[in-house]
Enzyme design. Structure first.
Site, PDB file in Angstrom:
ATOM      1  N   GLU A  90      18.909   4.008   2.626  1.00  0.00           N
ATOM      2  CA  GLU A  90      17.843   3.098   2.201  1.00  0.00           C
ATOM      3  C   GLU A  90      16.693   3.077   3.196  1.00  0.00           C
ATOM      4  OE1 GLU A  90      17.373   1.923  -0.591  1.00  0.00           O
ATOM      5  OE2 GLU A  90      19.332   2.122  -1.523  1.00  0.00           O
ATOM      6  N   TYR A 173      13.485  -5.682   0.436  1.00  0.00           N
ATOM      7  CA  TYR A 173      13.976  -4.633  -0.455  1.00  0.00           C
ATOM      8  C   TYR A 173      15.301  -4.063   0.038  1.00  0.00           C
ATOM      9  CZ  TYR A 173      15.186  -0.128  -2.078  1.00  0.00           C
ATOM     10  OH  TYR A 173      15.942   0.911  -2.545  1.00  0.00           O
ATOM     11  N   ASP A 191      11.674  -2.581  -5.742  1.00  0.00           N
ATOM     12  CA  ASP A 191      10.952  -1.558  -4.994  1.00  0.00           C
ATOM     13  C   ASP A 191       9.744  -1.124  -5.816  1.00  0.00           C
ATOM     14  OD1 ASP A 191      12.125  -0.063  -7.039  1.00  0.00           O
ATOM     15  OD2 ASP A 191      12.055   1.734  -5.804  1.00  0.00           O
ATOM     16  N   CYS A 246       9.044   6.843 -15.674  1.00  0.00           N
ATOM     17  CA  CYS A 246       7.905   5.919 -15.615  1.00  0.00           C
ATOM     18  C   CYS A 246       7.192   6.086 -14.276  1.00  0.00           C
ATOM     19  CB  CYS A 246       8.398   4.484 -15.795  1.00  0.00           C
ATOM     20  SG  CYS A 246       7.100   3.291 -16.187  1.00  0.00           S
ATOM     21  N   CYS A 253       6.445   9.305 -21.112  1.00  0.00           N
ATOM     22  CA  CYS A 253       6.811   8.244 -22.052  1.00  0.00           C
ATOM     23  C   CYS A 253       7.664   8.755 -23.205  1.00  0.00           C
ATOM     24  CB  CYS A 253       5.554   7.549 -22.566  1.00  0.00           C
ATOM     25  SG  CYS A 253       4.575   6.775 -21.257  1.00  0.00           S
ATOM     26  N   CYS A 256      11.239   8.252 -22.536  1.00  0.00           N
ATOM     27  CA  CYS A 256      11.628   6.905 -22.086  1.00  0.00           C
ATOM     28  C   CYS A 256      12.531   6.223 -23.113  1.00  0.00           C
ATOM     29  CB  CYS A 256      10.386   6.051 -21.848  1.00  0.00           C
ATOM     30  SG  CYS A 256      10.782   4.373 -21.321  1.00  0.00           S
ATOM     31  N   CYS A 262       7.701  -0.984 -24.904  1.00  0.00           N
ATOM     32  CA  CYS A 262       6.816  -1.012 -23.736  1.00  0.00           C
ATOM     33  C   CYS A 262       5.488  -1.694 -24.063  1.00  0.00           C
ATOM     34  CB  CYS A 262       6.565   0.404 -23.236  1.00  0.00           C
ATOM     35  SG  CYS A 262       5.463   0.466 -21.806  1.00  0.00           S
TER      36      CYS A 262
END
Length: 363
Positions: A90, A173, A191, A246, A253, A256, A262
DNA sequence: AATCCGTGGTG
DNA sequence: TCACCAAGGAT
């Protein structure tokens, strides 16, 4: 055994093996498309809204289902990855793409499998083995975090949000991400990927605001599935959706799983309401710092300040292995005062401590 | 709140 | 080419 949790139900591998059968026939009928906010500047649409609450289970199923089929196989997502491995990943992933992190993470975990292993090394070794990941102060903070884990947590990575947040280099985060991905906790992980997905899917705007708002945190909390295990997979799935589909630049898209829900697509893909400020680089102190760091990383003996100012060819020891970074530094042709400033900055940040005696102050 | 902090890939 | 961008944090 806090370090091993191969059977833990929250582990993402479980999600990958868990097929939800995402083909169209098993999906709920197409959801009504949310009305795009009239005013595109606002942050979060109130998720307490009935309309949104009603379609949450469908969003959860579609996005986690997409994740189960599509997720990248990454070592820190493996069920036997320790909390330490996840924490290291991370921190390395802060502002740094996955592909660049992978080899350095492998090296670190092999070299320092536990916080104690890293803590017993000089801090400079952490910076040296950070390589060219960027933001080398992260390596310094990770080393300090390892020391704190040993001295204050018996060598075990703390398993709560607040315990993690106290560690150097761990902000909101990273604390939420490690609590969720390493310990299975239900946390709102937010994030840049998740912010962008929420901005488009829920708020109908092209990009999230430049800085994280309280409204966005509220929205993320309200979108979070109630169940611990599902919430962990949801966090990872939305993040992955933002990373792979995205995306900031050219969103895919057509691929997606929630394109018909959306708000941004429904609004006709309105452009961003602001133009992001670029990060200055050429001619800045940061560029000089970077060039200095490249020299220090490769030097295995003290580097006199004169070396920074002189043509490498004139020094007569370009063969010592740092000739190339020295040339790159010299090519910058920066003003002496800028060089001094960058050196002083490295000292302030403790970044000159690459190895004992590996760097000598300008006198 | 606005800035600063590295690096390399990419549209 | 060149600005944008990437699993942010600290001050």
């Amino acid at each position: 055994m806090a370090g091993r949790c191969g059977q833990a139900p929250w582990r993402l591998t479980q999600a990958i093996n868990y097929s939800v059968g995402i083909d169209a026939s098993t999906l709920a009928p197409a959801m009504p498309v949310p009305t795009a906010p009239a005013n595109g500047a606002s942050g979060a649409t109130p998720a307490s809204d009935e309309r949104i609450a009603g379609q949450l289970p469908v969003l959860h199923e579609r996005i986690t289902g997409w994740f189960a089929e599509t997720a990248r196989k990454l070592p820190w997502r493996e069920p036997d990855c320790s909390p330490w491995g996840i924490l290291v990943s991370e921190v390395m992933l802060q502002q740094t793409p996955v592909v660049r992190v992978l080899p350095v993470w492998q090296d670190w975990l092999e070299r320092w499998p536990t916080p104690a292993a890293l803590a017993r090394e000089p801090a400079g070794e952490a910076v040296r083995h950070w390589g060219r990941l960027g933001y080398p102060r992260r390596a310094l903070r990770l080393h300090a975090a390892a020391a704190a884990i040993v001295s204050e947590h018996g060598g075990q990575v703390p398993g709560t949000y607040t315990g993690l947040l106290d560690l150097p280099g761990v902000g909101s985060y990273t604390a939420a991400a490690v609590a969720a991905f390493a310990f299975g906790r239900r946390e709102a992980v937010v994030d840049t990927n998740i912010r962008r997905v929420h901005a488009r899917l829920m708020s109908g705007v092209a990009l999230p605001a430049p800085s994280l708002s309280a409204a966005e945190m509220r929205l993320a909390a309200e979108l979070l599935p109630d169940d611990d295990g599902t919430s962990v997979r949801w966090n990872a799935a939305v993040m992955e959706l933002g990373a792979l589909v995205c995306t900031a630049r050219a969103p895919k898209c057509a691929a997606c799983p929630v394109q018909d829900s959306c708000a941004w697509l429904a609004a006709g893909e309105p452009p961003p309401s602001y133009t992001p400020k670029g990060q200055a680089w050429h001619g800045t102190d940061r560029q000089v710092r970077g060039a200095l760091m490249a020299v220090l990383r490769l030097a295995d003996s003290p580097v006199p300040a004169e070396m920074f100012q002189q043509e490498p060819a004139d020094l007569g020891f370009a063969a010592d292995g740092i000739g190339v970074p020295l040339s790159a530094l010299h090519r910058l042709n920066c003003a002496p005062e800028q060089l001094e400033r960058a050196l002083a900055g490295l000292l302030d940040d403790g970044l000159a401590e690459l190895r004992q005696g590996g760097y000598r102050l300008p006198s």
